[in-house]
Scaffold this motif. Structure first.
Motif, short mmCIF file in Angstrom:
data_model
loop_
_atom_site.label_atom_id
_atom_site.label_comp_id
_atom_site.label_asym_id
_atom_site.label_seq_id
_atom_site.Cartn_x
_atom_site.Cartn_y
_atom_site.Cartn_z
N MET A 1 0.85 -1.19 0.00
CA MET A 1 0.00 0.00 0.00
C MET A 1 0.89 1.24 0.00
O MET A 1 1.73 1.40 0.88
CB MET A 1 -0.92 -0.01 1.22
N GLN A 2 0.72 2.10 -0.99
CA GLN A 2 1.61 3.23 -1.16
C GLN A 2 1.20 4.40 -0.26
O GLN A 2 0.02 4.70 -0.09
CB GLN A 2 1.62 3.68 -2.62
N LEU A 3 2.19 5.07 0.29
CA LEU A 3 1.96 6.25 1.11
C LEU A 3 1.95 7.49 0.22
O LEU A 3 2.88 7.72 -0.56
CB LEU A 3 3.05 6.38 2.17
N ILE A 4 0.89 8.28 0.31
CA ILE A 4 0.76 9.50 -0.45
C ILE A 4 0.87 10.67 0.52
O ILE A 4 0.10 10.77 1.47
CB ILE A 4 -0.59 9.58 -1.19
N ASN A 5 1.82 11.56 0.28
CA ASN A 5 1.98 12.74 1.12
C ASN A 5 1.10 13.87 0.59
O ASN A 5 1.14 14.19 -0.60
CB ASN A 5 3.44 13.20 1.13
N ILE A 6 0.32 14.45 1.47
CA ILE A 6 -0.47 15.63 1.12
C ILE A 6 0.26 16.83 1.71
O ILE A 6 0.25 17.05 2.93
CB ILE A 6 -1.91 15.56 1.68
N ASP A 7 0.93 17.58 0.83
CA ASP A 7 1.65 18.77 1.28
C ASP A 7 1.28 19.91 0.35
O ASP A 7 0.23 19.88 -0.30
CB ASP A 7 3.16 18.51 1.31
N HIS A 8 2.12 20.92 0.27
CA HIS A 8 1.80 22.07 -0.57
C HIS A 8 2.13 21.85 -2.05
O HIS A 8 1.83 22.71 -2.88
CB HIS A 8 2.52 23.31 -0.05
N SER A 9 2.75 20.74 -2.38
CA SER A 9 3.08 20.46 -3.78
C SER A 9 1.92 19.73 -4.44
O SER A 9 1.15 19.02 -3.78
CB SER A 9 4.36 19.63 -3.87
N PRO A 10 1.77 19.88 -5.75
CA PRO A 10 0.66 19.22 -6.44
C PRO A 10 0.86 17.72 -6.55
O PRO A 10 2.00 17.22 -6.57
CB PRO A 10 0.67 19.87 -7.83
N LEU A 11 -0.24 16.99 -6.60
CA LEU A 11 -0.20 15.56 -6.89
C LEU A 11 0.13 15.38 -8.37
O LEU A 11 -0.51 15.96 -9.24
CB LEU A 11 -1.56 14.91 -6.59
N SER A 12 1.14 14.57 -8.66
CA SER A 12 1.57 14.37 -10.05
C SER A 12 0.67 13.35 -10.74
O SER A 12 -0.09 12.61 -10.09
CB SER A 12 3.01 13.87 -10.08
N LEU A 13 0.78 13.29 -12.05
CA LEU A 13 0.05 12.28 -12.81
C LEU A 13 0.43 10.87 -12.37
O LEU A 13 -0.42 9.99 -12.30
CB LEU A 13 0.30 12.45 -14.31
N VAL A 14 1.70 10.67 -12.08
CA VAL A 14 2.17 9.36 -11.62
C VAL A 14 1.49 8.99 -10.30
O VAL A 14 1.00 7.87 -10.13
CB VAL A 14 3.70 9.33 -11.47
N THR A 15 1.41 9.95 -9.39
CA THR A 15 0.74 9.70 -8.10
C THR A 15 -0.74 9.44 -8.31
O THR A 15 -1.32 8.54 -7.68
CB THR A 15 0.95 10.90 -7.17
N LEU A 16 -1.37 10.22 -9.16
CA LEU A 16 -2.80 10.04 -9.43
C LEU A 16 -3.07 8.65 -9.99
O LEU A 16 -4.06 8.00 -9.65
CB LEU A 16 -3.29 11.12 -10.39
N LYS A 17 -2.16 8.17 -10.84
CA LYS A 17 -2.32 6.82 -11.39
C LYS A 17 -2.15 5.77 -10.30
O LYS A 17 -2.85 4.76 -10.28
CB LYS A 17 -1.35 6.57 -12.53
N HIS A 18 -1.22 5.98 -9.39
CA HIS A 18 -1.03 5.05 -8.26
C HIS A 18 -2.32 4.95 -7.44
O HIS A 18 -2.69 3.87 -6.98
CB HIS A 18 0.11 5.52 -7.36
N ILE A 19 -2.97 6.08 -7.23
CA ILE A 19 -4.20 6.09 -6.43
C ILE A 19 -5.29 5.28 -7.11
O ILE A 19 -6.06 4.56 -6.46
CB ILE A 19 -4.66 7.54 -6.19
N ILE A 20 -5.36 5.34 -8.43
CA ILE A 20 -6.33 4.55 -9.18
C ILE A 20 -5.96 3.08 -9.14
O ILE A 20 -6.83 2.20 -9.02
CB ILE A 20 -6.42 5.04 -10.65
N ASP A 21 -4.68 2.79 -9.22
CA ASP A 21 -4.23 1.40 -9.38
C ASP A 21 -4.40 0.55 -8.12
O ASP A 21 -4.46 -0.68 -8.21
CB ASP A 21 -2.76 1.37 -9.81
N GLY A 22 -4.46 1.16 -6.94
CA GLY A 22 -4.60 0.34 -5.75
C GLY A 22 -4.71 1.18 -4.48
O GLY A 22 -4.53 2.41 -4.51
#
Length: 512
Positions: A1-22
């Motif tokens: 399970m991947q850890l996603i950091n919510i900070d002041h930087s934007p979520l990248s396309l790669v991160t957005l795809k990770h969120i969809i994938d699992g």
């Protein structure tokens, strides 16, 4: 399970795809929490000072002129959620809901929405514990945001509605209990902040965007194999031709084709044995057509990435200036336009694929047995498979009509122009499925065509595709039940590592 950091930087396309994938877990930085607290303090000051501000202590929409007393503020926020959770249709899938939750959190945690840490943490717990609200797919017109579908998230926090956990649908309160939560009480502005925004249309559009990225790569592999199977030439992919025009997508696609075809013995064998002066457009103009598709994908990626990180509820709080401003960021026109452009991409990739397929089954053009089966006459081969592809392509043409040009007034004409972004995003799922099946049929045909030209072989990357297909689908020697072949080819399209066939980084999600 991947850890996603919510900070002041934007979520990248790669991160957005990770969120969809699992499944993912979320971690919010202290700097972000500070912004949330400052924003919430502005809201609480409005109440303490007895000011009248839309969305905090007024009615909503056309009812904005009606003030709400202090003792009714919690009821106001509860009611806007329960009354607005008025969707219909099937539930959105868990992958899409997970992305919706993360996008909603990203927006709320920007510090312009006035929510409390309690509500934010409740949403985080839903993501971390994989408790996904059951959200009806239909009911949004794309302004004021995705009100109906987003209200199902708020309803779950209130203990209403249903959730899905490990594929099992259960009452919301039971799902909350699994996440260690109890129903929350929504304070001033929190209900409106939860159901105002474009996160549903954006998430659905993003999910289909990523599918179309891979299908574009698959279509180029099929197109390159079609050249080898039909005796085409690689001259139209010469870089000088595309540099002379200067369209970047076209230049990049031509380079990808050169990479795919490099080392093909089939290409070399018929280089000087061709009976035609030029190939038909479906072979010759692949860089021009698919390059334009790539340009549209890149444009859509920019729009959707921006929207995924945007604040789209109303009104917005600017704590540093102690101001609350009403605007229209909930209007999903950017997403609607992106969805319409992606619909064109899906339609055109499929249209080109079907035309290449039609060339292959035509013995007068390809020089291969009619309908790609030896001993034709007794055997029909790919005859009706091509008809199915034609049917799918025509269906996608019908679905590609722009959704964004269709507006209908709502809320007693207060919301008198809407985007239909969610309609545009949802139809992309059907179009992507149609395109996948179209390409699956072409994949079967191009592999059949290359096998018919044995012992000569195509290039190493293209033979890798053929070998993978032949692990589950054998050469079509005589007529057999065709349906399973299409399904197996479609499954290969889903799982094959198309991004690894070439060193060319064509797609936006490859460039981060």
């Amino acid at each position: 399970m991947q850890l996603i950091n919510i900070d002041h930087s934007p979520l990248s396309l790669v991160t957005l795809k990770h969120i969809i994938d699992g499944p993912v877990t979320l971690k919010v930085t202290e700097a972000v929490w500070q912004d949330v607290r400052k924003s919430r303090e502005v809201v609480m000051n409005v109440i303490a000072e007895d000011k009248t501000v839309y969305g905090i202590n007024t009615g909503f929409g056309i009812l904005a002129k009606r003030s709400i007393s202090h003792d009714q503020l919690e009821e106001l926020q509860k009611n806007i959620i329960l009354s607005h959770a008025a969707g219909v249709g099937e539930y959105l899938d868990d992958d899409t809901v997970r992305l919706i939750l993360v996008l909603k959190l990203k927006a709320l945690l920007r510090g312009h929405s006035g929510i409390s840490e309690t509500v934010a943490n409740a949403l985080i717990a839903l993501v971390d514990h994989e408790v996904y609200p059951c959200i009806r797919a239909q009911g949004s017109v794309g302004a004021s945001g995705d009100l109906a579908p987003l209200s199902y998230i708020g309803a779950v926090l209130l203990g209403e509605g249903e959730v899905r956990v490990n594929g099992e649908i259960m009452p919301a309160r039971e799902g909350l209990n699994r996440a260690g939560l109890k129903p929350v009480t929504l304070g001033a502005k929190e209900g409106l902040a939860l159901n105002n925004g474009t996160q549903v249309s954006t998430a659905i559009c993003l999910k289909n965007y990523f599918v179309l990225e891979d299908l574009l790569l698959a279509s180029m592999a099929c197109g390159a194999m079609a050249i080898d199977a039909s005796g085409g030439t690689d001259t139209p992919f010469d870089d000088r031709i595309h540099q002379a025009r200067g369209q970047q997508g076209q230049i990049d696609v031509a380079a990808h084709y050169r990479s795919l075809l490099q080392g093909s013995a089939l290409l070399e064998s018929h280089r000087n044995q061709r009976g035609r002066v030029q190939d038909p457009y479906s072979l010759r103009c692949q860089p021009q057509v698919l390059g334009a598709c790539l340009d549209q994908l890149r444009h859509a990626a920019n729009i959707l990435a921006a929207e995924a990180n945007s604040v789209t509820d109303n009104p917005l709080i600017f704590a540093d200036e102690n101001e609350i401003l009403s605007g229209g960021n909930f209007h999903a026109e950017p997403v609607a336009f992106a969805a319409d452009n992606l619909a064109l991409v899906a339609a055109e990739i499929g249209s080109l694929s079907e035309r290449r397929l039609a060339l292959l089954v035509d013995e007068h053009f390809s020089g291969l047995p009619a309908f790609l089966v030896p001993g034709n006459g007794v055997h029909s081969g790919f005859m009706i498979a091509q008809v199915t592809a034609a049917a799918l392509v025509s269906e996608n043409k019908q679905l590609s009509h722009p959704a964004s040009v269709d507006s209908i007034p709502t809320s007693a004409n207060q919301e008198d122009h809407v985007s239909m972004a969610t309609h545009g995003a949802r139809r992309l799922g059907k179009m992507a499925d149609n395109l996948q099946k179209t390409l699956a049929i072409e994949l079967l045909a191009v592999c059949q065509g290359i096998d018919l030209r044995a012992p000569l072989q195509s290039s190493k990357p293209l033979m890798q595709v053929l070998t993978c297909l032949r692990e589950t689908v054998s050469f079509y020697e005589v007529d057999r039940f065709f349906d399973p072949d299409i399904e197996k080819a479609a499954q290969l399209l889903q799982k094959f590592a198309w991004r690894e066939l070439s060193q060319e980084k064509l797609l936006p999600s490859q460039r981060e």
